[in-house]
Design a protein around this motif. Structure first.
Motif, PDB file in Angstrom:
ATOM      1  N   LYS A  53      -3.959 -80.444  33.531  1.00  0.00           N
ATOM      2  CA  LYS A  53      -3.803 -80.623  32.084  1.00  0.00           C
ATOM      3  C   LYS A  53      -3.230 -79.376  31.417  1.00  0.00           C
ATOM      4  O   LYS A  53      -2.660 -79.459  30.338  1.00  0.00           O
ATOM      5  N   ASP A  54      -3.358 -78.210  32.051  1.00  0.00           N
ATOM      6  CA  ASP A  54      -2.761 -76.981  31.520  1.00  0.00           C
ATOM      7  C   ASP A  54      -1.246 -76.980  31.661  1.00  0.00           C
ATOM      8  O   ASP A  54      -0.551 -76.283  30.927  1.00  0.00           O
ATOM      9  N   LEU A  55      -0.730 -77.760  32.602  1.00  0.00           N
ATOM     10  CA  LEU A  55       0.700 -77.751  32.917  1.00  0.00           C
ATOM     11  C   LEU A  55       1.451 -78.965  32.387  1.00  0.00           C
ATOM     12  O   LEU A  55       2.647 -78.891  32.135  1.00  0.00           O
ATOM     13  N   GLY A  69       1.374 -73.838  46.081  1.00  0.00           N
ATOM     14  CA  GLY A  69       1.978 -74.449  47.265  1.00  0.00           C
ATOM     15  C   GLY A  69       2.757 -73.458  48.098  1.00  0.00           C
ATOM     16  O   GLY A  69       2.979 -73.663  49.290  1.00  0.00           O
ATOM     17  N   GLY A  70       3.178 -72.381  47.482  1.00  0.00           N
ATOM     18  CA  GLY A  70       3.938 -71.340  48.173  1.00  0.00           C
ATOM     19  C   GLY A  70       4.742 -70.546  47.172  1.00  0.00           C
ATOM     20  O   GLY A  70       4.730 -70.832  45.973  1.00  0.00           O
ATOM     21  N   PRO A  71       5.461 -69.561  47.682  1.00  0.00           N
ATOM     22  CA  PRO A  71       6.169 -68.640  46.788  1.00  0.00           C
ATOM     23  C   PRO A  71       7.547 -69.120  46.316  1.00  0.00           C
ATOM     24  O   PRO A  71       8.219 -68.404  45.583  1.00  0.00           O
ATOM     25  N   VAL A  72       7.960 -70.319  46.696  1.00  0.00           N
ATOM     26  CA  VAL A  72       9.294 -70.805  46.340  1.00  0.00           C
ATOM     27  C   VAL A  72       9.188 -71.756  45.144  1.00  0.00           C
ATOM     28  O   VAL A  72       8.334 -72.645  45.113  1.00  0.00           O
ATOM     29  N   GLU A  73      10.067 -71.560  44.162  1.00  0.00           N
ATOM     30  CA  GLU A  73      10.143 -72.423  42.976  1.00  0.00           C
ATOM     31  C   GLU A  73       8.764 -72.694  42.364  1.00  0.00           C
ATOM     32  O   GLU A  73       8.356 -73.841  42.195  1.00  0.00           O
ATOM     33  N   VAL A  74       8.064 -71.635  42.011  1.00  0.00           N
ATOM     34  CA  VAL A  74       6.706 -71.762  41.470  1.00  0.00           C
ATOM     35  C   VAL A  74       6.665 -72.380  40.071  1.00  0.00           C
ATOM     36  O   VAL A  74       5.587 -72.575  39.516  1.00  0.00           O
ATOM     37  N   ASP A  75       7.824 -72.723  39.533  1.00  0.00           N
ATOM     38  CA  ASP A  75       7.873 -73.408  38.244  1.00  0.00           C
ATOM     39  C   ASP A  75       7.997 -74.922  38.415  1.00  0.00           C
ATOM     40  O   ASP A  75       8.263 -75.636  37.455  1.00  0.00           O
ATOM     41  N   THR A  76       7.782 -75.409  39.635  1.00  0.00           N
ATOM     42  CA  THR A  76       7.845 -76.851  39.902  1.00  0.00           C
ATOM     43  C   THR A  76       6.470 -77.356  40.330  1.00  0.00           C
ATOM     44  O   THR A  76       5.678 -76.619  40.913  1.00  0.00           O
ATOM     45  N   ASP A 118     -10.048 -86.408  45.234  1.00  0.00           N
ATOM     46  CA  ASP A 118     -10.028 -86.486  46.690  1.00  0.00           C
ATOM     47  C   ASP A 118      -8.935 -87.442  47.187  1.00  0.00           C
ATOM     48  O   ASP A 118      -8.802 -87.683  48.378  1.00  0.00           O
ATOM     49  N   GLU A 119      -8.117 -87.947  46.250  1.00  0.00           N
ATOM     50  CA  GLU A 119      -6.998 -88.811  46.611  1.00  0.00           C
ATOM     51  C   GLU A 119      -5.641 -88.137  46.408  1.00  0.00           C
ATOM     52  O   GLU A 119      -4.633 -88.601  46.950  1.00  0.00           O
ATOM     53  N   VAL A 120      -5.602 -87.075  45.609  1.00  0.00           N
ATOM     54  CA  VAL A 120      -4.330 -86.438  45.272  1.00  0.00           C
ATOM     55  C   VAL A 120      -4.545 -84.929  45.162  1.00  0.00           C
ATOM     56  O   VAL A 120      -5.631 -84.475  44.787  1.00  0.00           O
ATOM     57  N   LYS A 121      -3.517 -84.174  45.531  1.00  0.00           N
ATOM     58  CA  LYS A 121      -3.580 -82.714  45.438  1.00  0.00           C
ATOM     59  C   LYS A 121      -2.269 -82.237  44.842  1.00  0.00           C
ATOM     60  O   LYS A 121      -1.195 -82.675  45.266  1.00  0.00           O
ATOM     61  N   PHE A 122      -2.355 -81.327  43.852  1.00  0.00           N
ATOM     62  CA  PHE A 122      -1.191 -80.843  43.118  1.00  0.00           C
ATOM     63  C   PHE A 122      -0.885 -79.394  43.491  1.00  0.00           C
ATOM     64  O   PHE A 122      -1.800 -78.606  43.727  1.00  0.00           O
ATOM     65  N   PHE A 123       0.416 -79.062  43.484  1.00  0.00           N
ATOM     66  CA  PHE A 123       0.863 -77.731  43.883  1.00  0.00           C
ATOM     67  C   PHE A 123       1.912 -77.195  42.930  1.00  0.00           C
ATOM     68  O   PHE A 123       2.787 -77.931  42.472  1.00  0.00           O
ATOM     69  N   LEU A 124       1.830 -75.887  42.666  1.00  0.00           N
ATOM     70  CA  LEU A 124       2.904 -75.162  41.996  1.00  0.00           C
ATOM     71  C   LEU A 124       3.746 -74.540  43.099  1.00  0.00           C
ATOM     72  O   LEU A 124       3.226 -73.776  43.911  1.00  0.00           O
ATOM     73  N   GLY A 125       5.020 -74.880  43.139  1.00  0.00           N
ATOM     74  CA  GLY A 125       5.908 -74.330  44.152  1.00  0.00           C
ATOM     75  C   GLY A 125       5.627 -74.880  45.537  1.00  0.00           C
ATOM     76  O   GLY A 125       4.808 -75.784  45.722  1.00  0.00           O
ATOM     77  N   TYR A 126       6.346 -74.303  46.501  1.00  0.00           N
ATOM     78  CA  TYR A 126       6.195 -74.740  47.884  1.00  0.00           C
ATOM     79  C   TYR A 126       6.510 -73.570  48.809  1.00  0.00           C
ATOM     80  O   TYR A 126       6.976 -72.520  48.383  1.00  0.00           O
TER      81      TYR A 126
END
Length: 187
Positions: A53-55, A69-76, A118-126
């Motif tokens: 909800k912050d994003l 998710g990782g250091p690449v494209e952390v704005d996605t 427990d059904e979905v997981k969200f990530f910033l970047g990859y």
């Protein structure tokens, strides 16, 4: 530590215990794509301080933890899920685990409380590796590749123990590694 499992979509990358790269220290990465052109994955056990909800402002009730998710494209923002029956979209990357899908449908499900953390997981970047980069890092014993896990590991909320758990799941040959201190100078 030699990895006998070949990297492929849907497998895990487990960082070696003393990897000093702060982006990948004690990381467990789910490979979402692996081909001759490179590898893309998401770190499963590095939570951020942010909630969904912050994003995404129109997800006013989305108290879902967001992971780095990782250091690449952390704005996605990316997501994996195990609820194809609700989303009817996404690319299956492991048995019953899907990457992406219709984000508008997902937003409706989240706002209606029809989907749980427990059904979905969200990530910033990859996390990403170029051609042959991952193979080189595996040869340098930076990563162990594993296919010994179930869906619950991927959607685990016990981020601090996840690395240890997947190491132990590799069997007795690796179990002792799970007890190594994160900083060898403390030993």
């Amino acid at each position: 530590m030699l990895s006998k499992v070949i990297p492929a979509t849907g497998k895990l990358l487990i960082s070696e215990p003393f990897l000093n790269d702060p982006n990948f220290k004690r990381s467990v990465v789910l490979m979402a794509e692996h081909s001759d052109e490179g590898t893309l994955g998401f770190i499963l056990n590095h939570p951020s301080q942010l909630l969904l909800k912050d994003l995404v402002p129109d997800l006013w009730q989305a108290d879902f933890q967001v992971f780095i998710g990782g250091p690449v494209e952390v704005d996605t923002i990316h997501f994996i899920h195990r609820c194809y029956d609700k989303l009817n979209s996404g690319e299956e990357i492991a048995k019953g685990i899907y990457w992406g899908g219709n984000f508008e449908t997902l937003k409706i499900l989240v706002n209606n409380n029809s989907i749980s953390s427990d059904e979905v997981k969200f990530f910033l970047g990859y996390s990403g590796w170029g051609i042959d980069q991952l193979a080189e890092e595996i040869n340098e014993n930076t990563w162990i590749v594993s296919d010994k896990f179930n869906q619950d590991v991927v959607f685990s909320h016990n981020e601090e123990e996840l690395w240890r758990e997947v190491i132990i799941n590799l069997g007795p040959k690796y179990a002792h590694v799970s007890n190594f201190p994160s900083d060898p100078s403390l030993n």
